[in-house]
Every structure is written in C-alpha cells, then in structure tokens.
Design a protein around this motif. Sequence first.
Motif, PDB file in Angstrom:
ATOM      1  N   PRO A  74       0.808  -1.218   0.000  1.00 34.19           N
ATOM      2  CA  PRO A  74       0.000   0.000   0.000  1.00 34.19           C
ATOM      3  C   PRO A  74       0.847   1.275   0.000  1.00 34.19           C
ATOM      4  O   PRO A  74       0.399   2.313  -0.479  1.00 34.19           O
ATOM      5  N   ARG A 104      -5.021   2.178   3.886  1.00 35.66           N
ATOM      6  CA  ARG A 104      -5.524   0.888   4.380  1.00 35.66           C
ATOM      7  C   ARG A 104      -7.043   0.923   4.542  1.00 35.66           C
ATOM      8  O   ARG A 104      -7.724  -0.053   4.223  1.00 35.66           O
ATOM      9  N   ALA A 132      -5.982  -8.293   1.344  1.00 29.22           N
ATOM     10  CA  ALA A 132      -4.777  -7.938   2.087  1.00 29.22           C
ATOM     11  C   ALA A 132      -4.173  -9.214   2.654  1.00 29.22           C
ATOM     12  O   ALA A 132      -4.902 -10.084   3.146  1.00 29.22           O
ATOM     13  N   PRO A 184      -6.988  -5.415   6.585  1.00 29.55           N
ATOM     14  CA  PRO A 184      -6.043  -4.302   6.458  1.00 29.55           C
ATOM     15  C   PRO A 184      -6.209  -3.244   7.550  1.00 29.55           C
ATOM     16  O   PRO A 184      -5.301  -2.455   7.779  1.00 29.55           O
ATOM     17  N   LEU A 202      -1.287  -6.047  -0.909  1.00 30.39           N
ATOM     18  CA  LEU A 202      -2.620  -6.010  -1.487  1.00 30.39           C
ATOM     19  C   LEU A 202      -2.599  -6.653  -2.861  1.00 30.39           C
ATOM     20  O   LEU A 202      -1.593  -6.611  -3.566  1.00 30.39           O
TER      21      LEU A 202
END
Length: 72
Positions: free
Chosen positions: A20, A39, A49, A58, A67
């Motif tokens: 991320p 997130r 996730a 997440p 991800l």
Amino acid sequence: MAAALMRMAADRGADKTFCPSEVARALAEDWRPLMPEVRRVAATLPLVATQGGDPVDPLTARGPIRLAQDPG
C-alpha cells in the motif's frame, strides 16, 4: 485514492501483490501520514490484504501488508 489502489492492482495483474505504501508514495511526497487512510480505503475495495501469504484485515493487521486483486 480508491482509483489509485485499483489501478495499481490492475497494473500488477491477478497473480501479483503490491505494498500500500506504493500508492501512498504516488499520491504525496510526505506519504507516511496517508498510510492509515490507504488501508481504510483498501478495506472497502475488491482487494485482498495478506501478511506472509495469509489473508488479513487491512484495518487491524499490524506491520506490513500486501494487497492484490480479489480473485473472487
């Protein structure tokens, strides 16, 4: 942010993951403060996730996550 997350997932393809932070870095030079929001947004999207290859939430996972596109 949602568009950037989905674009990254599509660019990587179905079998690849991404951090991320890659999205946060693309959105701002000072990217670290964006991580909780990245997130949070990721949790609302058709993304999976993982940590160590295992699915995680997440929002509650501690430490780095990856991800990927949701295969379902």
